[in-house]
Every structure is written in structure tokens, then in C-alpha cells.
Design a protein around this motif. Sequence first.
Motif, mmCIF file in Angstrom:
data_model
loop_
_atom_site.group_PDB
_atom_site.id
_atom_site.type_symbol
_atom_site.label_atom_id
_atom_site.label_comp_id
_atom_site.label_asym_id
_atom_site.label_seq_id
_atom_site.Cartn_x
_atom_site.Cartn_y
_atom_site.Cartn_z
ATOM 1 N N SER A 1 -0.767 -1.532 -1.133
ATOM 2 C CA SER A 1 0.476 -0.891 -0.681
ATOM 3 C C SER A 1 0.265 -0.120 0.613
ATOM 4 C CB SER A 1 1.057 0.011 -1.775
ATOM 5 O OG SER A 1 0.309 1.194 -1.915
ATOM 6 N N VAL A 2 -0.884 0.527 0.745
ATOM 7 C CA VAL A 2 -1.184 1.263 1.977
ATOM 8 C C VAL A 2 -1.316 0.290 3.144
ATOM 9 C CG1 VAL A 2 -2.886 2.703 3.170
ATOM 10 C CG2 VAL A 2 -2.235 3.226 0.809
ATOM 11 N N GLY A 3 -2.073 -0.777 2.951
ATOM 12 C CA GLY A 3 -2.248 -1.762 4.017
ATOM 13 C C GLY A 3 -0.941 -2.400 4.439
ATOM 14 N N VAL A 4 -0.123 -2.769 3.464
ATOM 15 C CA VAL A 4 1.177 -3.372 3.763
ATOM 16 C C VAL A 4 2.065 -2.377 4.510
ATOM 17 C CG1 VAL A 4 3.330 -4.238 2.706
ATOM 18 C CG2 VAL A 4 1.106 -5.062 1.887
ATOM 19 N N ALA A 5 2.097 -1.132 4.044
ATOM 20 C CA ALA A 5 2.932 -0.106 4.694
ATOM 21 C C ALA A 5 2.488 0.121 6.134
ATOM 22 C CB ALA A 5 2.887 1.198 3.900
ATOM 23 N N ILE A 6 1.193 0.240 6.357
ATOM 24 C CA ILE A 6 0.704 0.449 7.724
ATOM 25 C C ILE A 6 1.101 -0.734 8.606
ATOM 26 C CG2 ILE A 6 -1.373 0.585 9.168
ATOM 27 C CD1 ILE A 6 -2.678 2.174 6.843
ATOM 28 N N PHE A 7 0.853 -1.938 8.118
ATOM 29 C CA PHE A 7 1.182 -3.137 8.885
ATOM 30 C C PHE A 7 2.658 -3.162 9.259
ATOM 31 C CE2 PHE A 7 2.548 -7.630 9.002
ATOM 32 C CZ PHE A 7 1.817 -8.043 10.112
ATOM 33 N N LEU A 8 3.516 -2.952 8.276
ATOM 34 C CA LEU A 8 4.955 -2.998 8.538
ATOM 35 C C LEU A 8 5.407 -1.871 9.463
ATOM 36 C CD1 LEU A 8 6.291 -4.031 5.015
ATOM 37 C CD2 LEU A 8 6.162 -5.452 7.090
ATOM 38 N N MET A 9 4.853 -0.668 9.272
ATOM 39 C CA MET A 9 5.248 0.441 10.153
ATOM 40 C C MET A 9 4.889 0.157 11.602
ATOM 41 S SD MET A 9 4.755 4.091 8.256
ATOM 42 C CE MET A 9 3.362 3.742 7.195
ATOM 43 N N VAL A 10 3.697 -0.376 11.848
ATOM 44 C CA VAL A 10 3.303 -0.599 13.244
ATOM 45 C C VAL A 10 4.051 -1.772 13.871
ATOM 46 C CG1 VAL A 10 1.069 0.552 13.038
ATOM 47 C CG2 VAL A 10 1.201 -1.906 12.674
ATOM 48 N N ILE A 11 4.332 -2.830 13.104
ATOM 49 C CA ILE A 11 5.061 -3.937 13.736
ATOM 50 C C ILE A 11 6.549 -3.635 13.892
ATOM 51 C CG2 ILE A 11 3.377 -5.678 13.001
ATOM 52 C CD1 ILE A 11 5.531 -6.696 11.004
ATOM 53 N N LEU A 12 7.084 -2.756 13.044
ATOM 54 C CA LEU A 12 8.486 -2.364 13.155
ATOM 55 C C LEU A 12 8.677 -1.129 14.035
ATOM 56 C CD1 LEU A 12 9.556 -2.912 9.434
ATOM 57 C CD2 LEU A 12 10.072 -4.384 11.409
ATOM 58 N N ASP A 13 7.571 -0.548 14.509
ATOM 59 C CA ASP A 13 7.585 0.635 15.379
ATOM 60 C C ASP A 13 8.276 1.825 14.711
ATOM 61 O OD1 ASP A 13 6.864 1.979 17.711
ATOM 62 O OD2 ASP A 13 8.769 1.517 18.702
ATOM 63 N N VAL A 14 7.915 2.062 13.446
ATOM 64 C CA VAL A 14 8.438 3.214 12.703
ATOM 65 C C VAL A 14 7.273 4.002 12.083
ATOM 66 C CG1 VAL A 14 10.735 2.266 12.246
ATOM 67 C CG2 VAL A 14 8.879 1.785 10.644
ATOM 68 N N GLU A 15 6.237 4.237 12.855
ATOM 69 C CA GLU A 15 5.041 4.890 12.342
ATOM 70 C C GLU A 15 5.327 6.321 11.908
ATOM 71 O OE1 GLU A 15 5.387 3.600 15.402
ATOM 72 O OE2 GLU A 15 3.904 2.004 15.660
ATOM 73 N N HIS A 16 5.000 6.595 10.667
ATOM 74 C CA HIS A 16 5.077 7.945 10.116
ATOM 75 C C HIS A 16 3.964 8.021 9.059
ATOM 76 C CE1 HIS A 16 6.891 11.813 9.277
ATOM 77 N NE2 HIS A 16 6.762 11.548 7.990
ATOM 78 N N PRO A 17 2.782 8.525 9.414
ATOM 79 C CA PRO A 17 1.601 8.440 8.538
ATOM 80 C C PRO A 17 1.795 8.853 7.081
ATOM 81 C CG PRO A 17 0.950 9.209 10.705
ATOM 82 C CD PRO A 17 2.466 9.150 10.701
ATOM 83 N N PRO A 18 2.522 9.933 6.771
ATOM 84 C CA PRO A 18 2.662 10.278 5.349
ATOM 85 C C PRO A 18 3.323 9.180 4.518
ATOM 86 C CG PRO A 18 3.283 12.146 6.711
ATOM 87 C CD PRO A 18 3.109 10.969 7.632
ATOM 88 N N SER A 19 4.080 8.308 5.152
ATOM 89 C CA SER A 19 4.754 7.233 4.422
ATOM 90 C C SER A 19 3.779 6.238 3.821
ATOM 91 C CB SER A 19 5.721 6.496 5.351
ATOM 92 O OG SER A 19 6.652 7.404 5.883
ATOM 93 N N ALA A 20 2.628 6.051 4.447
ATOM 94 C CA ALA A 20 1.604 5.179 3.853
ATOM 95 C C ALA A 20 1.097 5.816 2.561
ATOM 96 C CB ALA A 20 0.461 4.952 4.834
ATOM 97 N N GLY A 21 0.980 7.134 2.559
ATOM 98 C CA GLY A 21 0.601 7.845 1.332
ATOM 99 C C GLY A 21 1.677 7.737 0.269
ATOM 100 N N ALA A 22 2.934 7.719 0.689
ATOM 101 C CA ALA A 22 4.031 7.561 -0.274
ATOM 102 C C ALA A 22 3.951 6.203 -0.947
ATOM 103 C CB ALA A 22 5.380 7.745 0.410
ATOM 104 N N ALA A 23 3.629 5.166 -0.164
ATOM 105 C CA ALA A 23 3.490 3.829 -0.740
ATOM 106 C C ALA A 23 2.449 3.851 -1.858
ATOM 107 C CB ALA A 23 3.102 2.820 0.343
ATOM 108 N N MET A 24 1.306 4.457 -1.574
ATOM 109 C CA MET A 24 0.244 4.552 -2.566
ATOM 110 C C MET A 24 0.686 5.401 -3.756
ATOM 111 S SD MET A 24 -3.719 5.768 -2.142
ATOM 112 C CE MET A 24 -3.304 7.353 -1.487
ATOM 113 N N GLY A 25 1.383 6.486 -3.482
ATOM 114 C CA GLY A 25 1.845 7.370 -4.539
ATOM 115 C C GLY A 25 2.759 6.679 -5.533
ATOM 116 N N PHE A 26 3.589 5.771 -5.049
ATOM 117 C CA PHE A 26 4.476 5.052 -5.965
ATOM 118 C C PHE A 26 3.689 4.155 -6.924
ATOM 119 C CE2 PHE A 26 7.983 6.265 -3.168
ATOM 120 C CZ PHE A 26 8.957 6.533 -4.103
#
Length: 168
Positions: free
Chosen positions: A108-133
Amino acid sequence: MMGKMRFDKRFKPNAFKYIFQCLLATGVILFALLAFDILKTTAIIATVGSSAFIVFAMPNAKTAKTRNLLGGYAVGMGAGIPLDLVARHLIAAGWTSKPTEVVFASISVGVAIFLMVILDVEHPPSAGAAMGFVINEWDGRTVVFILLTLLIFVLAKRFLKNYLIDLC
């Protein structure tokens, strides 16, 4: 040997703003936690605390922009929630709980990072949210808590934009 304590040179001329912005972050988080009473999902809601730091201590940073804040969490939740559902299904089918959660949390972290950078919506805590879910129990109230807290962040930042400065 430890040197003497050093303060940010911008603190003294901006002391009021430093105190105000930190109290603002404190108040928003306090209100949200009291309103939703969801302290069981700590790994997820802790990411919102990290986002509060970005929004209120670095309001002009790219990661504090509304697009990044909301888009990042949309991606984080969009990665974490489906992967959690897959992990739960596999665990119910007999897969071992801990390794399954660890693998899917990592994915989930890897997918979130990948999607955030290709969609240009980088917000680092959101990768942690993905893992938290994936590693925490969550429900609809958790999602509502995150979305309403982010909305409060966005509104506070928008209404106070003339008063907020980058503290770091």
C-alpha cells in the motif's frame, strides 16, 4: 559536547505567528479528535497530525497545497482501503494474519507513493495513511474523520492565508 540552545532567527520577530499557528494546529486536531472519538485507529489518525505540521508550519510548501493535501489522502485511502479488503479476504481464507498484513501494508505504501508522484499530488503523510488502513481496524467514521479534518485544514488555511507564514 552539546552546543548552546539555538532558536530560529525568525522566531523573535514572528513570535506571535509561531505561537498562533501552533495553537491553530492544536485546536483543529483537538476539535476533530473530540468530535469523532476514534482514538482506536492511531496509525491512521497520526498521519493527520503530520499533515497538521505541514499545513500550519509550512503553509507555502508544495505538499501543503490543497491539491496535494486532498489528492494525497485520496490516493492514500484509495491504495490502503482496497488492499486492506484483499488482505482481510485472504486472512479469512486461511492466510496467516501478521505476514499478510505486513506484505499488504508495504504494498500500500509503494502503490500510494507511485500514484502520488505520477499524479503530482505528493503529500508524505498520505503514504502512512495507506499503511494505516491495512494495519489498523477502521470504519466509515475513520474516513469521515480524515475528510472533515482535511476540510477544516483547507478552510483554516484559506481564511488565514494572509496571516500564515512558513515557520521552517
